[in-house]
Design a protein around this motif. Sequence first.
Motif, PDB file in Angstrom:
ATOM      1  N   ALA A   1      -7.936   7.453   8.013  1.00 27.33           N
ATOM      2  CA  ALA A   1      -6.547   7.117   7.669  1.00 27.33           C
ATOM      3  C   ALA A   1      -6.123   7.796   6.382  1.00 27.33           C
ATOM      4  O   ALA A   1      -4.986   8.311   6.265  1.00 27.33           O
ATOM      5  CB  ALA A   1      -6.406   5.602   7.547  1.00 27.33           C
ATOM      6  N   PHE A   2      -7.009   7.815   5.401  1.00 26.33           N
ATOM      7  CA  PHE A   2      -6.683   8.460   4.130  1.00 26.33           C
ATOM      8  C   PHE A   2      -6.482   9.961   4.326  1.00 26.33           C
ATOM      9  O   PHE A   2      -5.568  10.568   3.749  1.00 26.33           O
ATOM     10  CB  PHE A   2      -7.811   8.193   3.127  1.00 26.33           C
ATOM     11  N   GLY A   3      -7.333  10.563   5.165  1.00 37.32           N
ATOM     12  CA  GLY A   3      -7.182  12.000   5.432  1.00 37.32           C
ATOM     13  C   GLY A   3      -5.896  12.325   6.158  1.00 37.32           C
ATOM     14  O   GLY A   3      -5.242  13.342   5.865  1.00 37.32           O
ATOM     15  N   LEU A   4      -5.510  11.488   7.135  1.00 32.00           N
ATOM     16  CA  LEU A   4      -4.252  11.714   7.850  1.00 32.00           C
ATOM     17  C   LEU A   4      -3.053  11.613   6.915  1.00 32.00           C
ATOM     18  O   LEU A   4      -2.084  12.402   7.016  1.00 32.00           O
ATOM     19  CB  LEU A   4      -4.121  10.698   8.985  1.00 32.00           C
ATOM     20  N   MET A   5      -3.102  10.673   5.980  1.00 35.27           N
ATOM     21  CA  MET A   5      -1.996  10.519   5.036  1.00 35.27           C
ATOM     22  C   MET A   5      -1.906  11.732   4.114  1.00 35.27           C
ATOM     23  O   MET A   5      -0.812  12.288   3.877  1.00 35.27           O
ATOM     24  CB  MET A   5      -2.176   9.240   4.217  1.00 35.27           C
ATOM     25  N   ILE A   6      -3.067  12.140   3.560  1.00 34.58           N
ATOM     26  CA  ILE A   6      -3.051  13.280   2.649  1.00 34.58           C
ATOM     27  C   ILE A   6      -2.579  14.541   3.357  1.00 34.58           C
ATOM     28  O   ILE A   6      -1.755  15.312   2.827  1.00 34.58           O
ATOM     29  CB  ILE A   6      -4.465  13.491   2.048  1.00 34.58           C
ATOM     30  N   SER A   7      -3.090  14.759   4.570  1.00 36.53           N
ATOM     31  CA  SER A   7      -2.708  15.986   5.296  1.00 36.53           C
ATOM     32  C   SER A   7      -1.226  15.998   5.665  1.00 36.53           C
ATOM     33  O   SER A   7      -0.589  17.065   5.692  1.00 36.53           O
ATOM     34  CB  SER A   7      -3.560  16.126   6.564  1.00 36.53           C
ATOM     35  N   PHE A   8      -0.633  14.840   5.902  1.00 40.47           N
ATOM     36  CA  PHE A   8       0.785  14.798   6.285  1.00 40.47           C
ATOM     37  C   PHE A   8       1.702  14.932   5.070  1.00 40.47           C
ATOM     38  O   PHE A   8       2.634  15.742   5.049  1.00 40.47           O
ATOM     39  CB  PHE A   8       1.094  13.500   7.037  1.00 40.47           C
ATOM     40  N   PHE A   9       1.414  14.140   4.025  1.00 44.48           N
ATOM     41  CA  PHE A   9       2.337  14.126   2.888  1.00 44.48           C
ATOM     42  C   PHE A   9       2.170  15.339   1.982  1.00 44.48           C
ATOM     43  O   PHE A   9       3.094  15.686   1.247  1.00 44.48           O
ATOM     44  CB  PHE A   9       2.127  12.839   2.067  1.00 44.48           C
TER      45      PHE A   9
ATOM     46  N   VAL B   1       0.654   2.189   7.327  1.00 47.69           N
ATOM     47  CA  VAL B   1       0.181   0.894   7.818  1.00 47.69           C
ATOM     48  C   VAL B   1      -1.288   0.986   8.257  1.00 47.69           C
ATOM     49  O   VAL B   1      -2.089   0.083   7.997  1.00 47.69           O
ATOM     50  CB  VAL B   1       1.072   0.403   8.974  1.00 47.69           C
ATOM     51  N   TYR B   2      -1.633   2.077   8.896  1.00 46.45           N
ATOM     52  CA  TYR B   2      -3.025   2.274   9.352  1.00 46.45           C
ATOM     53  C   TYR B   2      -3.991   2.299   8.165  1.00 46.45           C
ATOM     54  O   TYR B   2      -5.070   1.701   8.205  1.00 46.45           O
ATOM     55  CB  TYR B   2      -3.103   3.575  10.151  1.00 46.45           C
ATOM     56  N   LEU B   3      -3.586   2.975   7.079  1.00 48.90           N
ATOM     57  CA  LEU B   3      -4.432   3.031   5.890  1.00 48.90           C
ATOM     58  C   LEU B   3      -4.636   1.633   5.303  1.00 48.90           C
ATOM     59  O   LEU B   3      -5.766   1.263   4.916  1.00 48.90           O
ATOM     60  CB  LEU B   3      -3.803   3.958   4.850  1.00 48.90           C
ATOM     61  N   ILE B   4      -3.570   0.843   5.240  1.00 48.90           N
ATOM     62  CA  ILE B   4      -3.672  -0.507   4.676  1.00 48.90           C
ATOM     63  C   ILE B   4      -4.590  -1.381   5.533  1.00 48.90           C
ATOM     64  O   ILE B   4      -5.466  -2.101   5.027  1.00 48.90           O
ATOM     65  CB  ILE B   4      -2.278  -1.142   4.550  1.00 48.90           C
TER      66      ILE B   4
ATOM     67  N   LEU C   1     -13.029  -5.968  17.744  1.00 50.94           N
ATOM     68  CA  LEU C   1     -11.876  -5.946  18.646  1.00 50.94           C
ATOM     69  C   LEU C   1     -10.580  -5.661  17.899  1.00 50.94           C
ATOM     70  O   LEU C   1      -9.723  -4.898  18.351  1.00 50.94           O
ATOM     71  CB  LEU C   1     -11.781  -7.280  19.393  1.00 50.94           C
ATOM     72  N   PHE C   2     -10.416  -6.290  16.733  1.00 53.88           N
ATOM     73  CA  PHE C   2      -9.218  -6.043  15.939  1.00 53.88           C
ATOM     74  C   PHE C   2      -9.141  -4.571  15.532  1.00 53.88           C
ATOM     75  O   PHE C   2      -8.070  -3.934  15.577  1.00 53.88           O
ATOM     76  CB  PHE C   2      -9.234  -6.935  14.699  1.00 53.88           C
ATOM     77  N   ALA C   3     -10.303  -4.001  15.145  1.00 51.83           N
ATOM     78  CA  ALA C   3     -10.320  -2.603  14.733  1.00 51.83           C
ATOM     79  C   ALA C   3      -9.969  -1.688  15.902  1.00 51.83           C
ATOM     80  O   ALA C   3      -9.201  -0.700  15.743  1.00 51.83           O
ATOM     81  CB  ALA C   3     -11.694  -2.240  14.177  1.00 51.83           C
ATOM     82  N   ILE C   4     -10.475  -1.962  17.094  1.00 54.69           N
ATOM     83  CA  ILE C   4     -10.182  -1.126  18.257  1.00 54.69           C
ATOM     84  C   ILE C   4      -8.683  -1.214  18.608  1.00 54.69           C
ATOM     85  O   ILE C   4      -8.033  -0.198  18.936  1.00 54.69           O
ATOM     86  CB  ILE C   4     -11.050  -1.555  19.457  1.00 54.69           C
ATOM     87  N   ILE C   5      -8.121  -2.426  18.539  1.00 50.74           N
ATOM     88  CA  ILE C   5      -6.687  -2.583  18.841  1.00 50.74           C
ATOM     89  C   ILE C   5      -5.856  -1.807  17.827  1.00 50.74           C
ATOM     90  O   ILE C   5      -4.913  -1.084  18.192  1.00 50.74           O
ATOM     91  CB  ILE C   5      -6.308  -4.080  18.832  1.00 50.74           C
ATOM     92  N   VAL C   6      -6.195  -1.927  16.534  1.00 49.42           N
ATOM     93  CA  VAL C   6      -5.457  -1.195  15.499  1.00 49.42           C
ATOM     94  C   VAL C   6      -5.589   0.303  15.710  1.00 49.42           C
ATOM     95  O   VAL C   6      -4.604   1.061  15.633  1.00 49.42           O
ATOM     96  CB  VAL C   6      -5.970  -1.598  14.102  1.00 49.42           C
ATOM     97  N   ASP C   7      -6.824   0.783  15.963  1.00 50.64           N
ATOM     98  CA  ASP C   7      -7.026   2.214  16.184  1.00 50.64           C
ATOM     99  C   ASP C   7      -6.249   2.701  17.406  1.00 50.64           C
ATOM    100  O   ASP C   7      -5.641   3.792  17.393  1.00 50.64           O
ATOM    101  CB  ASP C   7      -8.524   2.512  16.369  1.00 50.64           C
ATOM    102  N   SER C   8      -6.287   1.910  18.488  1.00 54.91           N
ATOM    103  CA  SER C   8      -5.610   2.321  19.720  1.00 54.91           C
ATOM    104  C   SER C   8      -4.101   2.436  19.505  1.00 54.91           C
ATOM    105  O   SER C   8      -3.468   3.439  19.896  1.00 54.91           O
ATOM    106  CB  SER C   8      -5.908   1.320  20.843  1.00 54.91           C
TER     107      SER C   8
END
Length: 570
Positions: free
Chosen positions: A65-73, A95-98, A119-126
């Motif tokens: 999540a941190f990498g996706l944020m850095i690469s986008f912004f 939101v994903y990073l938080i 399960l919560f992590a898989i739902i969030v990732d999905s």
Amino acid sequence: MRSPCPREGGHRPGWQALLQRGARPGDEVLMHRKPIAERLVRLPGDQTSQKRQMRLYFFYRFILAFGLMISFFTGVGPAFLGATDPGLHSLTVAVYLILTLVSLLLSLFNIGSAKVEYLFAIIVDSVAIATLLYTSGGPGSGLGILLGISIAFASQGMSGSTAMLAATIATAAVLTEAYVESATGIRSNPAYFSTLLLGLSYYALAFLSLELANRARTSEKLVKQQGRDITSLTELNEHVIQQMQTGVVILDGKQQIRMLNDAAWSFLGRPVSAIGHPLKEIYPPLATALDTWLLHPTSQQRHLHAQTEGNDLLVTFQQLGDPRKSAVLIFIEDASHTAAQAQQLKLASLGRLTASIAHEIRNPLGAIGHANQLLRESPDLKGADKRMTEIIDRNTARLNEVIENILSLSRRREPNPELVPIKPWLEKMSLELMENLGMHPKQMLVQVSPRNARLLFDPKQIQQVITILVENAVKHQDDRGEHLVITLAGGIDEMSGEGHLQVIDNGTRIPGDIIDRIFDPFFTTRNTGTGLGLYLAKELCDANDIRISYLPISTGGNCFKLKFRPDMVG
């Protein structure tokens, strides 16, 4: 007042007592250490392993999540990221990073159950990755593989049904994303086929990860079981080594003691601390024998005389590994046991023969003595002839003593042990010995500690042993005269629990070159001696399961010690 015999070494507390009081690991390495399996195979428990996998998974999600944020912004990432809907993309990444940070913290502080967190992590990732697929051009962006990595991670900590449920959630998420693309008209021809293949890959990853995890857990259980088996075998070996009558010592390349069992500890004089110390500090004679063997390793066995135990030791050396800097394995055996067994075999047949001969000689010897007595009473006997009759009388008495000793050995009765109070028994015996030997009270002392000590033995047979030892002291210390002091000592060692009786004199020490032979039959240093006294004393001690030994006193004098096992102490 004579002091008791030299102590046979300091007392070492029992292994269990040392463990209970938390002894230093350096004191006795053999027993005071963690189980062998913990040092051979260190594997985490099931709960620890699952927690570590979960934290690794959650840490991966946070870094992703941190990498996706850095690469986008920062704009350093691919141009397709957020190309369809930059606003939704930035919100999703934030939101994903938080959420990944919250999951990581919960796992670090062990809050919540593992199943719910997975399960919560898989739902969030999905949801997050499906949204990012929508904002970045669909399955063609390649972001769908990130969800496959999450499923592979999560499946290792899940049960089979939960892992398949995670794959189903992920597949439903990417199919929903494709449907939304078609419904909103972003793409007129949604890639349903590639999305379906992506979903199938999620099931395949979940199944493979689950299978690998099950095999890993099975292998881990097998290794743990093998570790327990190794522990059991090692503890069994250690127990066997500890119970061996043969002493076992292991030295490192610097000749420092790394291990020794109870028998070796006793043979080496019961040092207070031996592990980690050089052998030459603990037992110099053994270190000297080792140095000699290292220079001339032709014969592996050496004989040593243990002053502390008063017995002979048979020492065997064996190198372990590289001869130049290897460890050395030392076996220490009580040579007196082997010698005694061999001697018993030889003397058994000899005893029967000599007893028969002694019986046949006794009758004519009695006739000679009687005739000599009648001859001495003759009034016509001259001075020179009287001298001859005295020689005959003295030698027939000596020969009769030899016959009596031989016959007493051949028809020795079985011992009848009793629990005897030592102090009154020794005091009574000392009075009888003083009267029989013509000694005054200052020459015969009695020391007993504690005063109420009691030992288990046949009083008649051991009285005979004490009498032999005292008479020997008087006969061999004629030059001391009234200065000869004999101490009868007894008691119980408070630390070892062993009982003892001692006959101590302040006379001239027995020469060191004959100590090994003093208990041999027919060995004597006096022309008028029979050489059977100490041998008979040793035989009587052996019959009562008592160990007799000679211990020279450094300040001068001699000590014969009778040692009783702890179970013979009342």
